[in-house]
Design a protein around this motif. Structure first.
Motif, mmCIF file in Angstrom:
data_model
loop_
_atom_site.group_PDB
_atom_site.id
_atom_site.type_symbol
_atom_site.label_atom_id
_atom_site.label_comp_id
_atom_site.label_asym_id
_atom_site.label_seq_id
_atom_site.Cartn_x
_atom_site.Cartn_y
_atom_site.Cartn_z
ATOM 1 N N MET A 221 0.819 -1.202 0.000
ATOM 2 C CA MET A 221 0.000 0.000 0.000
ATOM 3 C C MET A 221 0.853 1.253 0.000
ATOM 4 S SD MET A 221 -3.234 -0.234 -0.254
ATOM 5 C CE MET A 221 -3.744 1.331 0.448
ATOM 6 N N ILE A 222 1.953 1.243 0.753
ATOM 7 C CA ILE A 222 2.831 2.421 0.807
ATOM 8 C C ILE A 222 3.342 2.753 -0.595
ATOM 9 C CG2 ILE A 222 5.050 3.268 1.654
ATOM 10 C CD1 ILE A 222 4.533 1.681 4.215
ATOM 11 N N ARG A 223 3.617 1.718 -1.359
ATOM 12 C CA ARG A 223 4.170 1.925 -2.695
ATOM 13 C C ARG A 223 3.158 2.545 -3.657
ATOM 14 N NH1 ARG A 223 7.278 -2.797 -6.123
ATOM 15 N NH2 ARG A 223 7.611 -1.634 -8.041
ATOM 16 N N LEU B 18 0.378 4.280 -2.727
ATOM 17 C CA LEU B 18 -0.322 5.438 -2.172
ATOM 18 C C LEU B 18 -0.134 6.717 -2.991
ATOM 19 C CD1 LEU B 18 -0.161 5.200 1.727
ATOM 20 C CD2 LEU B 18 -2.191 5.428 0.284
ATOM 21 N N PRO B 19 1.079 7.007 -3.479
ATOM 22 C CA PRO B 19 1.229 8.216 -4.309
ATOM 23 C C PRO B 19 0.327 8.195 -5.546
ATOM 24 C CG PRO B 19 3.370 7.432 -3.593
ATOM 25 C CD PRO B 19 2.389 6.367 -3.220
ATOM 26 N N ARG C 182 -3.271 8.926 -4.445
ATOM 27 C CA ARG C 182 -3.478 10.357 -4.196
ATOM 28 C C ARG C 182 -3.690 11.099 -5.511
ATOM 29 N NH1 ARG C 182 1.165 9.716 -0.594
ATOM 30 N NH2 ARG C 182 0.447 9.502 1.566
ATOM 31 N N ASP D 240 1.550 -1.702 -9.093
ATOM 32 C CA ASP D 240 2.144 -0.375 -9.234
ATOM 33 C C ASP D 240 1.879 0.205 -10.619
ATOM 34 O OD1 ASP D 240 4.186 1.746 -8.278
ATOM 35 O OD2 ASP D 240 5.047 1.053 -10.173
ATOM 36 N N HIS E 56 -4.524 -5.945 -3.700
ATOM 37 C CA HIS E 56 -4.469 -4.607 -4.299
ATOM 38 C C HIS E 56 -4.162 -4.685 -5.793
ATOM 39 C CE1 HIS E 56 -4.674 -3.139 -0.233
ATOM 40 N NE2 HIS E 56 -3.574 -3.793 0.072
#
Length: 258
Positions: free
Chosen positions: A1-3, A5-6, A9, A96, A232
């Motif tokens: 998720m951290i990867r 998230l940008p 957004r 991604d 995801h």
């Protein structure tokens, strides 16, 4: 998720902008675009990273419930996902590139909508994620490609390895095509079934006539969504599709030789 998230957004910002910017539409928008303007628009889209462009008219029954569009004239665009990352699906890399393409298209349709308004036309951006219509259906209607057994659009430029978005506009003389040169894809998918055999959620229709009806469901969402959401993303159906592995032109040549 951290990867991812940008990317999320960026997607959220594009979705918000597509709504807020509607107030910038002209009160009495222009409806006729010159050939030169449309050619310049296509050139601009290509330089922005768009792979393919098509045009279609949206009917009322194609719009999702509780959704709405201002104009029924659609400019439909696609953008590629990273093939090498998709080849690792299901993985963080494949997720991604999927979300990155969603974000990219969201930004592009907003820019194009703004460009159209600047030139006197009405426009509504429909970002690639959370669309107001089924984008694979709309892209097939725009003659960009044809939906495969997996329900995804298959097109010459990217096979199934792409995302789709649209801009709805007041332009009434868009060059809508009457025939789809990619209709043969549906016959190929009848005898293939690689996506169905490899689907980790067993969610793809294994029947002998996928896609014969415009509204026919290709996927069992109750089987697809849990697997997709838990990771995801997925992308296996893209990775194993012959149109992804061998390419559109090679498959078409093989079909002609039969």
């Amino acid at each position: 998720m951290i990867r991812i998230l940008p990317h999320i957004r960026r997607i959220k910002r594009a979705q918000k902008r597509s709504i807020i910017s509607l107030e910038k539409n002209p009160e009495n928008p222009e409806t006729i675009a010159s050939d030169d303007f449309l050619q310049d628009l296509e050139l601009t889209l290509t330089t922005m990273g768009v792979s393919e462009i098509g045009y279609a008219t949206v009917s009322e029954d194609e719009i999702f419930q509780q959704k709405g569009i201002l104009y029924t004239n659609a400019i439909v665009i696609t953008a590629p996902m990273d093939r090498e990352k998709i080849d690792t699906a299901p993985s963080l890399d494949s997720s991604d590139t999927s979300f990155a393409s969603y974000a990219m298209l969201g930004e592009i349709v907003n820019q194009v909508a703004g460009f159209l308004r600047t030139n006197g036309f009405g426009a509504q951006a429909d970002p690639a994620l959370g669309g107001k219509v089924s984008f694979p259906n709309l892209a097939e209607k725009a003659k960009i490609g044809v939906r495969g057994r997996h329900g995804l659009l298959i097109s010459p430029a990217n096979g199934p390895c792409q995302r789709i978005a649209a801009i709805y506009t007041s332009i009434t003389n868009l060059p809508v095509s009457s025939e789809n040169p990619h209709a043969w894809i549906r016959d190929f998918c009848k005898t293939c079934g690689e996506c169905a055999r490899n689907c980790p959620g067993d969610a793809i229709d294994r029947g002998t006539d996928p896609g014969s009806e415009i509204r026919r469901p290709f996927l069992d969402a109750k089987k697809c969504h849990p697997y997709f959401e838990d990771r995801h993303g997925c992308g296996v159906c893209i990775r194993v599709c012959p149109f992804h592995i061998q390419g559109y032109e090679r498959i078409r040549a093989m079909v002609k030789e039969r």
